[in-house]
Scaffold this active site. Sequence first.
Site, PDB file in Angstrom:
ATOM      1  N   GLU A 157      -3.257  11.295  15.310  1.00  0.00           N
ATOM      2  CA  GLU A 157      -3.812  12.517  15.291  1.00  0.00           C
ATOM      3  C   GLU A 157      -3.807  12.955  17.441  1.00  0.00           C
ATOM      4  OE1 GLU A 157      -5.021   9.546  15.042  1.00  0.00           O
ATOM      5  OE2 GLU A 157      -5.378   9.878  13.014  1.00  0.00           O
TER       6      GLU A 157
ATOM      7  N   ARG B 275       1.161  -1.070  -0.285  1.00  0.00           N
ATOM      8  CA  ARG B 275      -0.157  -0.317   0.291  1.00  0.00           C
ATOM      9  C   ARG B 275       1.075   1.284  -0.218  1.00  0.00           C
ATOM     10  NH1 ARG B 275      -4.652  -0.895   3.921  1.00  0.00           N
ATOM     11  NH2 ARG B 275      -6.242   0.131   2.389  1.00  0.00           N
TER      12      ARG B 275
HETATM   13  N1  HPA Z   1      -4.851   6.249  14.419  1.00  0.00           N
HETATM   14  C1  HPA Z   1      -4.421   7.019  12.959  1.00  0.00           C
HETATM   15  N2  HPA Z   1      -4.164   5.618  12.383  1.00  0.00           N
HETATM   16  C2  HPA Z   1      -3.526   4.615  13.103  1.00  0.00           C
HETATM   17  C3  HPA Z   1      -4.433   4.792  14.389  1.00  0.00           C
HETATM   18  C4  HPA Z   1      -4.535   5.900  15.125  1.00  0.00           C
HETATM   19  O1  HPA Z   1      -5.155   5.527  15.830  1.00  0.00           O
HETATM   20  N3  HPA Z   1      -3.966   3.108  14.474  1.00  0.00           N
HETATM   21  C5  HPA Z   1      -3.675   2.798  14.044  1.00  0.00           C
HETATM   22  N4  HPA Z   1      -3.757   3.286  13.003  1.00  0.00           N
END
Ligand code: HPA
Length: 276
Positions: free
Chosen positions: A197, A96
């Site tokens: 985030e 990906r």
């Molecule tokens: N946020 C964004 N992408 C992710 C997260 C997350 O908490 N966990 C695994 N991929």
Amino acid sequence: LRRQRQMCIRDSHTPFALATDAAKVIADQTSISRHDIALTLGSGWAKAADLIGETIAEIPAGDVPGFASSGVPGHTGTIRSIKMANGKHALVIGARTHFYEDKGVRAVVHSVRTAAACGAKVMVLTNGAGGIKDHWTPGTPVLISDHLNLTASSPLEGATFIDLTDLYSSRLRDIARTIDPTLDEGVYVQFRGPHYETPAEVQMAKTMGGHIVGMSTALEAIAAREAGMEVLGLSLITNLAAGISPEPLSHKEVIEAGQMAEPVISALLAKIVAAL
Ligand code: HPA
């Protein structure tokens, strides 16, 4: 004449021409002229490839036009052709390109366009993601019911007005629930990443109606729909999203949660795919 030649060069480099080239290589190398269904296996889902059926061929992604072998730990880099017990052919994309890699959105959705060019009518998109609902413990698989695309980007170029009303096919979600009636569903929110985030961003996503946060699937789903495929989206909740749990996030833990859940969710996915 010069302009004509330039037009030709440009045409042969459209994303769809590149996907057609990739599909030709896949058809040649697998000796399967047409695949019925395609799957992108994100973190935690890779083992499903061993359970779906008999592997006919496995190609390093780097050998297929437009694909680069993934450099992200936890993301493998092959394209596999699998013959299922029901006679259908599945194309499993274990490579990906993420939007955050800054290779452009064409590169992000190339695998999906290639799947369509290989004949696939169903695109199964899986990922590892953060959960906003606090009862989703790490290791919970969740159906994607809709998305919020917060990347400020689109794989569609020009005035391509595509309806996304039933993007994550309710028909396919219903089929998945016949296999596991306890499967919950939620709205996937795609952020650009690669940072996780902030708690404030997770609260924003929640306020906007989101339940799952991730960095991949929304752009791919849009391209799949443009290509006329029906989309099934599945997230493995690898962690509670930032601030939902007081624990800090780490990529290592995300990978580990994926590995723990892998046998169970891979078996589930194999059963779902057999029923599609
Ligand atoms: N946020 C964004 N992408 C992710 C997260 C997350 O908490 N966990 C695994 N991929």
